[in-house]
Design a protein around this motif. Structure first.
Motif, PDB file in Angstrom:
ATOM      1  N   ARG A  33      30.528   3.569  35.351  1.00  0.00           N
ATOM      2  CA  ARG A  33      29.627   4.744  34.396  1.00  0.00           C
ATOM      3  C   ARG A  33      28.222   3.985  33.211  1.00  0.00           C
ATOM      4  O   ARG A  33      27.860   4.001  32.267  1.00  0.00           O
ATOM      5  N   GLU A  34      29.366   2.951  33.318  1.00  0.00           N
ATOM      6  CA  GLU A  34      29.455   1.943  31.664  1.00  0.00           C
ATOM      7  C   GLU A  34      28.323   1.653  32.727  1.00  0.00           C
ATOM      8  O   GLU A  34      26.552   0.945  31.676  1.00  0.00           O
ATOM      9  N   LEU A  35      28.121   0.712  33.732  1.00  0.00           N
ATOM     10  CA  LEU A  35      26.935  -0.007  34.165  1.00  0.00           C
ATOM     11  C   LEU A  35      25.893   1.257  34.449  1.00  0.00           C
ATOM     12  O   LEU A  35      24.348   0.464  34.381  1.00  0.00           O
ATOM     13  N   ALA A  36      26.068   2.299  34.965  1.00  0.00           N
ATOM     14  CA  ALA A  36      24.734   2.774  34.928  1.00  0.00           C
ATOM     15  C   ALA A  36      24.185   3.591  34.149  1.00  0.00           C
ATOM     16  O   ALA A  36      23.320   3.689  34.306  1.00  0.00           O
ATOM     17  N   ALA A  37      24.735   3.498  32.686  1.00  0.00           N
ATOM     18  CA  ALA A  37      24.746   3.917  31.734  1.00  0.00           C
ATOM     19  C   ALA A  37      23.889   2.635  31.405  1.00  0.00           C
ATOM     20  O   ALA A  37      22.377   3.041  30.271  1.00  0.00           O
ATOM     21  N   ALA A  38      24.257   1.689  31.455  1.00  0.00           N
ATOM     22  CA  ALA A  38      22.551   0.378  30.877  1.00  0.00           C
ATOM     23  C   ALA A  38      22.140   0.557  31.749  1.00  0.00           C
ATOM     24  O   ALA A  38      20.747  -0.401  30.900  1.00  0.00           O
ATOM     25  N   VAL A  39      22.286   0.822  33.208  1.00  0.00           N
ATOM     26  CA  VAL A  39      21.178   0.328  33.483  1.00  0.00           C
ATOM     27  C   VAL A  39      19.878   1.547  33.337  1.00  0.00           C
ATOM     28  O   VAL A  39      18.688   1.866  33.830  1.00  0.00           O
ATOM     29  N   GLY A  40      20.072   2.744  32.663  1.00  0.00           N
ATOM     30  CA  GLY A  40      19.241   3.876  33.213  1.00  0.00           C
ATOM     31  C   GLY A  40      19.382   4.558  34.341  1.00  0.00           C
ATOM     32  O   GLY A  40      18.351   5.240  34.488  1.00  0.00           O
ATOM     33  N   VAL A  41      20.423   4.487  35.406  1.00  0.00           N
ATOM     34  CA  VAL A  41      20.518   5.517  36.107  1.00  0.00           C
ATOM     35  C   VAL A  41      21.816   6.345  36.525  1.00  0.00           C
ATOM     36  O   VAL A  41      23.023   6.419  35.433  1.00  0.00           O
ATOM     37  N   ALA A  42      21.341   6.956  37.446  1.00  0.00           N
ATOM     38  CA  ALA A  42      23.207   8.644  37.562  1.00  0.00           C
ATOM     39  C   ALA A  42      23.773   7.266  37.799  1.00  0.00           C
ATOM     40  O   ALA A  42      24.087   7.012  38.954  1.00  0.00           O
ATOM     41  N   HIS A  43      24.979   8.355  37.435  1.00  0.00           N
ATOM     42  CA  HIS A  43      26.391   7.431  37.404  1.00  0.00           C
ATOM     43  C   HIS A  43      26.730   7.519  39.010  1.00  0.00           C
ATOM     44  O   HIS A  43      27.105   6.753  40.078  1.00  0.00           O
ATOM     45  N   GLY A  44      26.507   8.434  39.413  1.00  0.00           N
ATOM     46  CA  GLY A  44      26.367   8.619  41.463  1.00  0.00           C
ATOM     47  C   GLY A  44      25.685   7.635  41.672  1.00  0.00           C
ATOM     48  O   GLY A  44      25.640   7.619  43.067  1.00  0.00           O
ATOM     49  N   THR A  45      24.283   7.369  40.962  1.00  0.00           N
ATOM     50  CA  THR A  45      24.217   5.873  42.475  1.00  0.00           C
ATOM     51  C   THR A  45      24.947   4.606  42.283  1.00  0.00           C
ATOM     52  O   THR A  45      25.100   3.994  43.071  1.00  0.00           O
ATOM     53  N   VAL A  46      25.466   4.248  41.169  1.00  0.00           N
ATOM     54  CA  VAL A  46      26.010   3.244  41.232  1.00  0.00           C
ATOM     55  C   VAL A  46      27.484   3.829  42.068  1.00  0.00           C
ATOM     56  O   VAL A  46      28.325   3.217  42.785  1.00  0.00           O
ATOM     57  N   ASN A  47      27.915   4.977  42.025  1.00  0.00           N
ATOM     58  CA  ASN A  47      29.371   5.169  42.867  1.00  0.00           C
ATOM     59  C   ASN A  47      28.853   4.921  44.315  1.00  0.00           C
ATOM     60  O   ASN A  47      29.666   5.019  44.880  1.00  0.00           O
ATOM     61  N   GLY A  48      27.670   5.354  44.668  1.00  0.00           N
ATOM     62  CA  GLY A  48      27.532   5.400  46.195  1.00  0.00           C
ATOM     63  C   GLY A  48      27.376   4.252  46.930  1.00  0.00           C
ATOM     64  O   GLY A  48      27.760   3.887  47.416  1.00  0.00           O
ATOM     65  N   LEU A  49      26.726   3.057  45.729  1.00  0.00           N
ATOM     66  CA  LEU A  49      26.144   1.760  46.392  1.00  0.00           C
ATOM     67  C   LEU A  49      27.778   1.241  45.957  1.00  0.00           C
ATOM     68  O   LEU A  49      28.333   0.515  46.922  1.00  0.00           O
ATOM     69  N   LEU A  50      29.019   0.984  45.515  1.00  0.00           N
ATOM     70  CA  LEU A  50      30.461   1.272  45.722  1.00  0.00           C
ATOM     71  C   LEU A  50      31.302   1.629  46.828  1.00  0.00           C
ATOM     72  O   LEU A  50      31.845   0.484  47.042  1.00  0.00           O
ATOM     73  N   SER A  51      30.667   2.934  47.250  1.00  0.00           N
ATOM     74  CA  SER A  51      31.183   3.202  48.190  1.00  0.00           C
ATOM     75  C   SER A  51      30.688   3.019  49.399  1.00  0.00           C
ATOM     76  O   SER A  51      31.737   3.373  50.373  1.00  0.00           O
ATOM     77  N   GLY A  52      29.618   3.012  49.187  1.00  0.00           N
ATOM     78  CA  GLY A  52      28.809   2.168  50.464  1.00  0.00           C
ATOM     79  C   GLY A  52      27.787   3.098  50.475  1.00  0.00           C
ATOM     80  O   GLY A  52      26.967   3.120  52.048  1.00  0.00           O
ATOM     81  N   ALA A  53      27.525   4.817  50.742  1.00  0.00           N
ATOM     82  CA  ALA A  53      27.181   5.551  50.354  1.00  0.00           C
ATOM     83  C   ALA A  53      25.778   5.471  50.403  1.00  0.00           C
ATOM     84  O   ALA A  53      24.840   5.815  50.966  1.00  0.00           O
ATOM     85  N   THR A  54      25.157   4.783  49.772  1.00  0.00           N
ATOM     86  CA  THR A  54      24.210   4.282  49.468  1.00  0.00           C
ATOM     87  C   THR A  54      24.309   2.729  49.466  1.00  0.00           C
ATOM     88  O   THR A  54      24.724   1.612  48.938  1.00  0.00           O
ATOM     89  N   SER A  55      22.469   1.437  50.232  1.00  0.00           N
ATOM     90  CA  SER A  55      22.908   0.633  50.232  1.00  0.00           C
ATOM     91  C   SER A  55      21.612  -0.078  49.674  1.00  0.00           C
ATOM     92  O   SER A  55      21.882  -1.248  49.548  1.00  0.00           O
ATOM     93  N   THR A  56      20.419   0.409  49.636  1.00  0.00           N
ATOM     94  CA  THR A  56      19.085  -0.257  48.783  1.00  0.00           C
ATOM     95  C   THR A  56      18.876   1.186  47.228  1.00  0.00           C
ATOM     96  O   THR A  56      19.000   1.689  47.268  1.00  0.00           O
ATOM     97  N   GLN A  57      18.186   0.025  46.786  1.00  0.00           N
ATOM     98  CA  GLN A  57      17.827   0.553  44.917  1.00  0.00           C
ATOM     99  C   GLN A  57      16.624  -0.293  45.181  1.00  0.00           C
ATOM    100  O   GLN A  57      16.394  -1.304  45.823  1.00  0.00           O
ATOM    101  N   PRO A  58      15.105   0.424  43.963  1.00  0.00           N
ATOM    102  CA  PRO A  58      14.681  -0.235  44.445  1.00  0.00           C
ATOM    103  C   PRO A  58      14.151  -1.712  43.419  1.00  0.00           C
ATOM    104  O   PRO A  58      15.558  -1.206  42.718  1.00  0.00           O
TER     105      PRO A  58
END
Length: 106
Positions: A33-58
């Motif tokens: 959540r802290e990383l997401a807030a610092a980057v300016g993305v939804a915390h679900g974006t970071v959670n998706g990266l950590l879980s492997g559900a999301t693999s790419t980002q701009p």
């Protein structure tokens, strides 16, 4: 350039991201959540990266994550393109037909 057409980066390893979040370049830890807030993305974006559900980002998001964590971008990300597909669905198997060896005549 909109996010749909922006260059994307593929996360090399969710485990590496998790490890680097435990001890950032400043020596402290950061939560998802802290990383997401610092980057300016939804915390679900970071959670998706950590879980492997999301693999790419701009690219901008990939660079922002690395800036917050304190590592070079290539430690965590691979730019997508010909050598690194943007999505798993972009990896196409190569089919080759094996041929019987032609006997050499003397």
């Amino acid at each position: 350039m909109d996010l749909e057409s922006a260059p994307r980066h593929r996360l090399v390893s969710p485990d590496r991201l998790r490890m680097l979040m435990e001890r950032t370049g400043s020596g402290s830890s950061i939560s998802g959540r802290e990383l997401a807030a610092a980057v300016g993305v939804a915390h679900g974006t970071v959670n998706g990266l950590l879980s492997g559900a999301t693999s790419t980002q701009p690219a901008a998001t990939a660079y922002a994550i690395c800036q917050v964590i304190g590592v070079d971008v290539l430690v965590l990300w691979a730019p997508t393109g010909r050598a690194v597909p943007a999505d798993e669905g972009d990896i196409r198997p190569t089919v080759t037909r094996s041929r019987k060896p032609t006997p050499i005549s003397s």
